[in-house]
Design a protein around this motif. Structure first.
Motif, mmCIF file in Angstrom:
data_model
loop_
_atom_site.group_PDB
_atom_site.id
_atom_site.type_symbol
_atom_site.label_atom_id
_atom_site.label_comp_id
_atom_site.label_asym_id
_atom_site.label_seq_id
_atom_site.Cartn_x
_atom_site.Cartn_y
_atom_site.Cartn_z
ATOM 1 N N GLU A 284 0.819 -1.217 0.000
ATOM 2 C CA GLU A 284 0.000 0.000 0.000
ATOM 3 C C GLU A 284 0.846 1.258 0.000
ATOM 4 O OE1 GLU A 284 -3.103 0.074 2.975
ATOM 5 O OE2 GLU A 284 -3.838 -1.784 2.033
ATOM 6 N N GLU A 285 2.017 1.160 0.620
ATOM 7 C CA GLU A 285 2.942 2.302 0.672
ATOM 8 C C GLU A 285 4.248 1.875 0.019
ATOM 9 O OE1 GLU A 285 2.621 5.394 3.641
ATOM 10 O OE2 GLU A 285 1.300 5.286 1.887
ATOM 11 N N VAL A 286 4.711 2.596 -0.990
ATOM 12 C CA VAL A 286 6.008 2.267 -1.571
ATOM 13 C C VAL A 286 7.007 3.372 -1.251
ATOM 14 C CG1 VAL A 286 5.185 0.829 -3.463
ATOM 15 C CG2 VAL A 286 5.312 3.302 -3.764
ATOM 16 N N ALA A 287 8.260 2.956 -1.097
ATOM 17 C CA ALA A 287 9.312 3.936 -0.836
ATOM 18 C C ALA A 287 9.632 4.653 -2.139
ATOM 19 C CB ALA A 287 10.556 3.234 -0.294
ATOM 20 N N VAL A 288 9.663 5.981 -2.094
ATOM 21 C CA VAL A 288 9.978 6.742 -3.315
ATOM 22 C C VAL A 288 11.195 7.630 -3.127
ATOM 23 C CG1 VAL A 288 7.678 6.757 -4.302
ATOM 24 C CG2 VAL A 288 8.320 8.496 -2.618
ATOM 25 N N HIS A 289 11.697 7.707 -1.919
ATOM 26 C CA HIS A 289 12.851 8.572 -1.692
ATOM 27 C C HIS A 289 13.790 7.886 -0.721
ATOM 28 C CE1 HIS A 289 15.198 12.182 -0.632
ATOM 29 N NE2 HIS A 289 14.886 12.541 -1.875
ATOM 30 N N PHE A 290 15.098 8.028 -0.961
ATOM 31 C CA PHE A 290 16.077 7.302 -0.163
ATOM 32 C C PHE A 290 17.123 8.258 0.385
ATOM 33 C CE2 PHE A 290 14.083 4.454 -3.023
ATOM 34 C CZ PHE A 290 13.952 3.275 -2.318
ATOM 35 N N GLY A 291 17.550 7.980 1.623
ATOM 36 C CA GLY A 291 18.589 8.809 2.230
ATOM 37 C C GLY A 291 19.961 8.471 1.689
ATOM 38 N N VAL A 292 20.954 9.181 2.199
ATOM 39 C CA VAL A 292 22.313 8.983 1.687
ATOM 40 C C VAL A 292 22.799 7.567 1.938
ATOM 41 C CG1 VAL A 292 23.236 11.312 1.578
ATOM 42 C CG2 VAL A 292 23.046 10.175 3.791
ATOM 43 N N ALA A 293 22.341 6.915 3.015
ATOM 44 C CA ALA A 293 22.811 5.572 3.330
ATOM 45 C C ALA A 293 22.010 4.519 2.571
ATOM 46 C CB ALA A 293 22.725 5.321 4.831
ATOM 47 N N GLY A 294 21.071 4.949 1.718
ATOM 48 C CA GLY A 294 20.298 4.000 0.927
ATOM 49 C C GLY A 294 19.027 3.545 1.628
ATOM 50 N N GLU A 295 18.732 4.131 2.810
ATOM 51 C CA GLU A 295 17.516 3.706 3.512
ATOM 52 C C GLU A 295 16.345 4.559 3.044
ATOM 53 O OE1 GLU A 295 19.678 5.701 4.705
ATOM 54 O OE2 GLU A 295 18.575 7.350 5.633
ATOM 55 N N ASP B 261 13.271 6.969 3.023
ATOM 56 C CA ASP B 261 12.837 7.966 3.993
ATOM 57 C C ASP B 261 11.560 8.676 3.571
ATOM 58 O OD1 ASP B 261 13.799 9.536 1.991
ATOM 59 O OD2 ASP B 261 15.419 10.454 3.146
ATOM 60 N N ARG B 262 10.965 8.248 2.451
ATOM 61 C CA ARG B 262 9.660 8.823 2.119
ATOM 62 C C ARG B 262 8.824 7.763 1.399
ATOM 63 N NH1 ARG B 262 10.578 14.082 -0.387
ATOM 64 N NH2 ARG B 262 9.821 13.378 -2.405
ATOM 65 N N TRP B 263 7.564 7.691 1.739
ATOM 66 C CA TRP B 263 6.683 6.683 1.144
ATOM 67 C C TRP B 263 5.459 7.357 0.558
ATOM 68 C CZ3 TRP B 263 9.622 5.991 5.408
ATOM 69 C CH2 TRP B 263 10.430 4.826 5.472
ATOM 70 N N THR B 264 4.829 6.666 -0.404
ATOM 71 C CA THR B 264 3.569 7.168 -0.944
ATOM 72 C C THR B 264 2.813 5.983 -1.530
ATOM 73 O OG1 THR B 264 2.558 8.796 -2.397
ATOM 74 C CG2 THR B 264 4.498 7.712 -3.239
ATOM 75 N N THR B 265 1.577 6.239 -2.025
ATOM 76 C CA THR B 265 0.818 5.126 -2.608
ATOM 77 C C THR B 265 1.356 4.850 -4.004
ATOM 78 O OG1 THR B 265 -0.808 6.534 -3.677
ATOM 79 C CG2 THR B 265 -1.258 5.925 -1.390
ATOM 80 N N PRO B 266 1.218 3.596 -4.493
ATOM 81 C CA PRO B 266 1.736 3.257 -5.831
ATOM 82 C C PRO B 266 1.158 4.144 -6.921
ATOM 83 C CG PRO B 266 1.126 1.274 -4.635
ATOM 84 C CD PRO B 266 0.676 2.426 -3.790
ATOM 85 N N THR B 267 -0.112 4.484 -6.848
ATOM 86 C CA THR B 267 -0.728 5.308 -7.890
ATOM 87 C C THR B 267 -0.075 6.675 -7.946
ATOM 88 O OG1 THR B 267 -2.733 4.279 -7.048
ATOM 89 C CG2 THR B 267 -2.974 5.877 -8.849
ATOM 90 N N ARG B 268 0.139 7.265 -6.748
ATOM 91 C CA ARG B 268 0.793 8.570 -6.705
ATOM 92 C C ARG B 268 2.215 8.482 -7.233
ATOM 93 N NH1 ARG B 268 -0.725 11.341 -1.206
ATOM 94 N NH2 ARG B 268 -2.911 11.830 -1.627
ATOM 95 N N SER B 269 2.859 7.360 -6.933
ATOM 96 C CA SER B 269 4.233 7.175 -7.403
ATOM 97 C C SER B 269 4.289 7.203 -8.933
ATOM 98 C CB SER B 269 4.774 5.857 -6.866
ATOM 99 O OG SER B 269 5.860 5.435 -7.630
ATOM 100 N N VAL B 270 3.345 6.489 -9.562
ATOM 101 C CA VAL B 270 3.303 6.469 -11.031
ATOM 102 C C VAL B 270 3.026 7.864 -11.563
ATOM 103 C CG1 VAL B 270 2.121 5.557 -13.045
ATOM 104 C CG2 VAL B 270 2.532 4.086 -11.078
ATOM 105 N N LEU B 271 2.073 8.528 -10.935
ATOM 106 C CA LEU B 271 1.710 9.884 -11.372
ATOM 107 C C LEU B 271 2.897 10.822 -11.255
ATOM 108 C CD1 LEU B 271 -1.106 10.606 -12.344
ATOM 109 C CD2 LEU B 271 -1.426 11.871 -10.196
ATOM 110 N N GLY B 272 3.612 10.694 -10.122
ATOM 111 C CA GLY B 272 4.783 11.535 -9.909
ATOM 112 C C GLY B 272 5.832 11.300 -10.986
ATOM 113 N N TYR B 273 6.050 10.020 -11.300
ATOM 114 C CA TYR B 273 7.013 9.693 -12.349
ATOM 115 C C TYR B 273 6.598 10.340 -13.665
ATOM 116 C CZ TYR B 273 8.873 7.236 -16.334
ATOM 117 O OH TYR B 273 9.431 6.967 -17.546
#
Lengths: 343, 117
Positions: free
Chosen positions: A52-63, A65-77
């Motif tokens: 339901e929540e996918v990670a879309v942003h990652f910190g410097v260490a690769g972890e 740090d931001r999540w959103t719904t898959p639909t929003r992720s596609v839209l953002g892309y």
């Protein structure tokens, strides 16, 4: 009625221009759009398999740090990649218009002209698509994205993007080898006669104004950080050196053509043995994209101080050299005479 | 500015240099304030002795065509307006001489006499 393009068979230049335009649209518009469409379709097909929540942003260490719904992720892309593709397309088409035609009316192929910007379009759309697909794909079926996911995604994206850019660069035509301008008739030199020609060119006032402005800006570090004397001291030296290159003195003598700054620093020399021919030309700074030491669209090397007369030297083993200088006709005539005598 | 010399001619090299530079200045192809090449550079370009060039530069300075300044080298001194004024008078002088049937050599002698007065 008297339009020469009507009825008569189309001239090859116009046909080529039309072909070039089609290729340009394919590279800058259709190819990125296709990449975006495919990447979007894949992500849409993946939505049911994503949490339901996918990670879309990652910190410097690769972890993540931001999540959103898959639909929003596609839209953002979709929004991001379309915006980037649109701005590159705009830059390509606008850049083409901003480029001046050479003063001598020589034709420059459209595709060669926009090659650098056009090659970026497929590269960037593939870069973004690969990064997003790898990051999303790592979260399919409830998998946790590992720490290496983000660096690998970016690395793979850059690799494939550069590859796409390189292929496009290779596929687009290089600027034509310039037609050498008609050589200036050689000066009549008696056998054994010696001659030297010298003239100078200085930059227009606007260049002085810019250098003055740069010098004035140095007040900021001098006032704000007087202790960092090594910083503003070296900047001051750079500006001062810059100021001495606002003029060029060109000399033609038994050694060939030499260009020096007003302080006598040698910028370039073409030995007589390397001179194929010299001609006097009219130069627009726009042809070279500005003032200074430049390359133009036809691959000529230029020392451009201002618009106006210049000497163009066809060199044996290098690209033609253009130096703006007054009384270019005499200089070119003497260079031709000396080069002919040296052969 | 173009300077041509011919070592095969009977005229001394320094005199050839003087004539070449003088004619470029008089034709306005180098104008007031413009710098001439340094004596060393010019000697190098033309494969002549540096003293030959200096001799020529001193002659041109004595004629009032250039100035020699320490550090700045040879600078063209004659203003285009001054040159024009003299040229204008010369034109009327030549016209007057022609009217009276006097040739160039005779007029030159008159001018020289006037200068020596």
């Amino acid at each position: 009625m008297t339009d020469p393009n009507l009825g008569a068979p189309e001239c090859p230049a116009a046909a080529q221009e039309r072909r070039d335009r089609r290729v340009l649209w394919a590279v800058v518009v259709w190819l990125p759009l296709a990449v975006i469409a495919v990447a979007t379709a894949i992500q849409l097909l993946w939505i049911p398999r994503l949490p339901e929540e996918v990670a879309v942003h990652f910190g410097v260490a690769g972890e993540p740090d931001r999540w959103t719904t898959p639909t929003r992720s596609v839209l953002g892309y979709l929004v991001l990649s379309l915006a980037v593709a649109a701005s590159i397309a705009l830059a390509t088409f606008a850049g083409r218009r901003a480029m001046l035609r050479p003063a001598d009316g020589a034709r420059v192929r459209l595709l060669a002209q926009v090659r650098p910007t056009a090659a970026v379009a497929p590269a960037v759309s593939i870069l973004i698509a690969v990064v997003v697909l790898v990051l999303t794909g790592a979260q399919l079926d409830g998998a946790e994205p590992a720490g290496w996911t983000a660096p690998v995604a970016v690395g793979a994206g850059i690799l494939l993007g550069v590859l796409a850019g390189w292929i496009t660069w290779q596929a687009l035509p290089a600027p034509d080898r310039p037609e050498p301008s008609a050589a200036t008739p050689a000066l009549d030199l008696a056998p054994g006669e010696r001659a030297v020609w010298t003239a100078s060119a200085t930059a227009p006032w606007i260049v002085f104004a810019i250098i003055g402005l740069a010098g004035a800006c140095l007040i900021v570090p001098i006032v704000m950080a007087p202790s960092a004397w090594w910083l503003w001291g070296s900047l001051l030296v750079v500006v001062a050196l810059l100021a001495t290159t606002t003029g060029v003195r060109v000399t033609v003598d038994r050694r060939g053509l030499t260009a020096r700054t007003l302080l006598g620093l040698r910028l370039t020399q073409v030995p007589l043995a390397d001179v194929v021919s010299a001609s006097d030309v009219e130069v627009l700074p726009g042809e070279f994209g500005g003032w200074g030491f430049r390359y133009d669209l036809r691959g000529r090397r230029g020392i451009i101080m201002r618009g106006g007369p210049g000497i163009e030297v066809q060199r044996r083993d290098a690209a033609p050299l253009v130096v703006t200088v007054s009384d270019a006709r005499t200089g070119a005539a003497l260079l031709n005479a000396l080069a002919a005598a040296a052969r | 500015m173009i300077i041509r010399i011919d070592p095969a001619s009977g005229t001394p090299l320094f005199e050839q240099l003087v004539r070449a530079i003088r004619s470029e200045v008089i034709r306005g192809r180098v104008t007031a304030g413009e710098r001439l090449p340094s004596a060393r550079d010019l000697a190098d370009s033309l494969e002549v002795n540096q003293h030959t060039v200096l001799h020529a530069y001193q002659t041109l300075r004595d004629e009032g065509l250039i100035e020699l300044r320490r550090g700045r080298g040879a600078v063209v001194a004659v203003e285009p307006d001054d040159l024009d004024a003299v040229r204008h008078l010369a034109a009327s002088l030549v016209a007057a001489a022609r009217e009276r049937g006097l040739g160039a050599e005779a007029v030159h002698a008159v001018i020289r006499e006037e200068f020596d007065r």
